[in-house]
Scaffold this active site. Structure first.
Site, PDB file in Angstrom:
ATOM      1  N   ARG A 103      47.973  38.263  40.164  1.00 31.92           N
ATOM      2  CA  ARG A 103      46.654  38.264  39.497  1.00 31.92           C
ATOM      3  C   ARG A 103      46.916  37.926  38.038  1.00 31.92           C
ATOM      4  O   ARG A 103      47.629  38.650  37.342  1.00 31.92           O
ATOM      5  CB  ARG A 103      45.986  39.628  39.634  1.00 31.92           C
ATOM      6  N   HIS A 130      39.085  33.245  43.191  1.00 34.85           N
ATOM      7  CA  HIS A 130      39.411  34.544  43.791  1.00 34.85           C
ATOM      8  C   HIS A 130      39.367  34.362  45.320  1.00 34.85           C
ATOM      9  O   HIS A 130      38.488  34.891  46.001  1.00 34.85           O
ATOM     10  CB  HIS A 130      38.389  35.589  43.318  1.00 34.85           C
ATOM     11  N   GLN A 133      39.171  37.305  47.943  1.00 32.23           N
ATOM     12  CA  GLN A 133      37.882  37.980  47.956  1.00 32.23           C
ATOM     13  C   GLN A 133      36.854  37.215  48.795  1.00 32.23           C
ATOM     14  O   GLN A 133      36.127  37.803  49.606  1.00 32.23           O
ATOM     15  CB  GLN A 133      37.353  38.132  46.522  1.00 32.23           C
ATOM     16  N   ASP A 222      27.941  39.025  40.707  1.00 32.54           N
ATOM     17  CA  ASP A 222      29.184  39.537  40.115  1.00 32.54           C
ATOM     18  C   ASP A 222      28.891  39.857  38.651  1.00 32.54           C
ATOM     19  O   ASP A 222      27.831  39.476  38.112  1.00 32.54           O
ATOM     20  CB  ASP A 222      30.284  38.471  40.250  1.00 32.54           C
ATOM     21  N   CYS A 262      31.693  41.782  44.847  1.00 35.66           N
ATOM     22  CA  CYS A 262      33.138  42.003  45.000  1.00 35.66           C
ATOM     23  C   CYS A 262      33.593  43.310  44.374  1.00 35.66           C
ATOM     24  O   CYS A 262      34.653  43.814  44.724  1.00 35.66           O
ATOM     25  CB  CYS A 262      33.911  40.823  44.419  1.00 35.66           C
ATOM     26  N   ARG A 290      39.019  43.347  52.384  1.00 37.15           N
ATOM     27  CA  ARG A 290      40.138  42.830  51.590  1.00 37.15           C
ATOM     28  C   ARG A 290      41.464  43.177  52.276  1.00 37.15           C
ATOM     29  O   ARG A 290      42.385  42.368  52.343  1.00 37.15           O
ATOM     30  CB  ARG A 290      40.123  43.443  50.171  1.00 37.15           C
TER      31      ARG A 290
END
Ligand code: CP
Ligand code: NVA
Length: 303
Positions: A103, A130, A133, A222, A262, A290
């Protein structure tokens, strides 16, 4: 050749569907406590240059359930934080580990890591994408809607890493995606251009959240300020005025639509408490998935 998971555009629809099917199987095995030690004795390094709750825990638990060891590393406490080149870190990690998740900030960092790595590299979020996700999100949509085919997906908010990855997913998998982003906060132009060439007409962009959400089967939003953009919070709050996914906006979608986020969520900003806690919200299934999809990705890539 070592296969990585850096962006959805490196995968075909058949490959993504295969990962989704595998994740559903692994979910059944985990729930029924059927051993599935597909990474027995393997070590997966988990490198974080940004904060995380879900990604860290789901990867660490996922590797453990697969019989391997998840090795947490933060840039702050490793030589990466003191400027050791990515290409050196990548070659050293390849000598110890069997896979790595990163990440970080720029997509070019994970790409450089992968170029120098002999072991599979998985993108655990960059400023651009991402992908883990969105795969978990697709798994969640399939669970609740049987399939993603023929559904209208809506994105409300920032044209960020999540939005960019949804755009790639829509173009590859072939579903309609309507995005509403304020002027100046559009998705990445190169990602949009790529997707519009691959799937002309599938992806639309507006500044009006009502237009995007109208008749939607799946709505996703988000945070307004992603990690690394904290200093822009106040100006973003002004720019995103009217972009809260609240009951009034939700009422324009199909009554049985599913709401994704998310997480972490900022209630009262991009989503109201009533919507995230409401009957259309599937955010806890989404967070759980996930674990399952990342196990499928790791077990597929790591030999
Ligand atoms: N959704 C997600 O990636 O959460 P974390 O930042 O907690 O890992
Ligand atoms: N867009 C958010 C997602 C967090 C999981 C961020 O990058 O901070």
């Amino acid at each position: 050749m070592t296969r990585h998971f850096l962006a959805l555009h490196d995968y075909t629809k058949a490959e993504l569907d295969g990962l989704l099917t595998f994740a559903a199987e692994l979910k059944v095995q985990q729930k029924s406590r059927t051993p599935h030690k597909l990474l027995d004795g393997k070590t997966v390094a988990l490198i974080f240059e940004k904060a995380s709750t879900r990604t860290r825990v789901s990867f660490e638990v996922g590797v453990f359930q697969l019989g391997g060891h998840g090795l947490f590393m933060s840039s702050a406490n490793s030589q990466m934080g003191r400027g050791e080149p990515i290409k050196d870190t990548a070659r050293v990690m390849s000598r110890y580990c069997d896979g790595v998740m990163i990440r970080t900030f720029g997509q070019e960092i994970v790409e450089e890591f992968a170029r120098y790595s002999d072991i599979p590299v998985i993108n655990g979020l960059t400023d651009l994408f991402h992908p883990c996700q969105i795969m978990a999100d697709l798994q969640t949509v399939i669970e609740h809607k049987k399939n993603y085919e023929g559904l209208k997906f809506a994105w409300v908010g920032d044209g960020n890493n999540m939005a960019n990855t949804w755009i790639e997913a829509a173009a590859i998998c072939g579903f309609d995606l309507a995005l509403a982003c304020p002027a100046g906060y559009e998705p990445d132009a190169a990602v949009m251009a790529w997707a519009n060439t691959k799937a002309p007409g599938r992806i639309t962009l507006t500044t009006d959240p009502k237009v995007a959400v109208a008749g939607a089967d799946v709505i996703n939003t988000d945070v307004w300020a992603s990690m690394g953009q904290e200093a822009e919070q106040k100006e973003r709050e002004k720019a995103f005025n009217g972009y809260c996914l609240d009951d009034a906006l939700l009422a324009l979608a199909k009554p049985d639509c599913v709401v994704l986020h998310c997480l972490p969520a900022h209630r009262g900003e991009e989503i109201s408490d009533s919507v995230i806690e409401g009957k259309n919200s599937v955010v806890w299934d989404e967070a759980e998935n996930r674990l399952h999809i990342q196990k499928a990705i790791m077990a597929t890539l790591i030999k």
